[in-house]
Design an enzyme around this catalytic site. Sequence first.
Site, PDB file in Angstrom:
ATOM      1  N   GLU A   1       0.829  -1.209   0.000  1.00 41.25           N
ATOM      2  CA  GLU A   1       0.000   0.000   0.000  1.00 41.25           C
ATOM      3  C   GLU A   1       0.863   1.259   0.000  1.00 41.25           C
ATOM      4  OE1 GLU A   1      -3.048   2.474   2.842  1.00 41.25           O
ATOM      5  OE2 GLU A   1      -3.072   0.288   3.041  1.00 41.25           O
TER       6      GLU A   1
ATOM      7  N   SER B   1       0.427  -9.430   6.979  1.00 43.25           N
ATOM      8  CA  SER B   1      -0.777  -8.593   7.045  1.00 43.25           C
ATOM      9  C   SER B   1      -0.579  -7.512   8.101  1.00 43.25           C
ATOM     10  CB  SER B   1      -2.011  -9.443   7.385  1.00 43.25           C
ATOM     11  OG  SER B   1      -3.110  -8.623   7.727  1.00 43.25           O
ATOM     12  N   SER B   2      -0.450  -6.273   7.653  1.00 38.67           N
ATOM     13  CA  SER B   2      -0.193  -5.167   8.573  1.00 38.67           C
ATOM     14  C   SER B   2      -1.307  -5.013   9.598  1.00 38.67           C
ATOM     15  CB  SER B   2      -0.025  -3.864   7.783  1.00 38.67           C
ATOM     16  OG  SER B   2       0.124  -2.757   8.638  1.00 38.67           O
TER      17      SER B   2
END
Length: 346
Positions: free
Chosen positions: A136, A233-234
Amino acid sequence: MTQQRPPLEIRLCGPRGFCAGVDRAIQIVVLALKKYGAPVYVRHEIVHNRYVVEGLQARGAIFVEELDEIPAAHRNQPVVFSAHGVPKSVPADAEAKNLFYLDATCPLVSKVHKQAMRHQRLGRHVILIGHSGHPEVIGTMGQLPDGAVTLIETVEDAHTCHFDDEDNLGFVTQTTLSVDDTAGIIKELQARFPNLAAPAAESICYATTNRQDAVRAAAPGCDLFLIVGAPNSSNSKRLVEVAEKAGARMSMLVQRAEDIEWEQIGDISVVGLSAGASAPEIIVDEIIDAFKAHFDVKIELAETTVETENFLVNREIRDVELTVKDMAFVNGEHRVVGISKLMQGK
């Protein structure tokens, strides 16, 4: 004589699991496969969850990191961009290669892109609060020319950064960060740069905030808090941190029920359970079933809000019907039915 299982309360957080952006991204791949047939190429993991990726691979999706990996013989097949967003150079490259693409970027990530571009149009240098290397962040930085964005990861970064024109700065944030940690960074930046312009709307997405709020409310008194999610997965990793800070004696990230190390859990009576925004509900069910094999389980729904958001898929595939069966590989039975069964102890 059957040995009696010890009692266990599971505080099942709500909201949990798939957000509207993740649901939409997976639906785009599923609908593209239904309309155009296999293979459908996907640039990067559509969402950060191996179970989801492998489920789509089994249906004919092929995952690549770069468009150059798509064979010439398949250049007429669609390629889907992941929910995390991509730099502007990626769709430009797809068009140069005459590829048909479907952009599955989460609309809330696209909103951050627009906020960053607005800052630049107004003559501001853009500060992006996020984690280096996250897709992102790469996508957001790739919306603007080189040198137009500075990445800030920590309060220390905010304390030591310097800019040529300190009166013309604007910030945006990665959507999946910890609300608390981000607040500390923003506070430090605002103290140092009083004219710092905020985005027109909150950058951290509703789903990140809602899942963190639910975990924060459920964590006090928990002997163990499990977060279903992937190591990359942040938002899932942030939930583990939130559970620890909110009072859970122990918290951990698990991808599947088989990851639970029962001998290390020890004597427990209350377990919190949630899932990151890219973790499917079917794995939550799997983990509850695993606990039922060891304990006499009572489910308590720890719900702080109800999410009703829904994002439309791309116009090109809206004519294809999406059925419950199409999504059963990640959702299992319909979610409402699933919750009802959980509350009845299945």
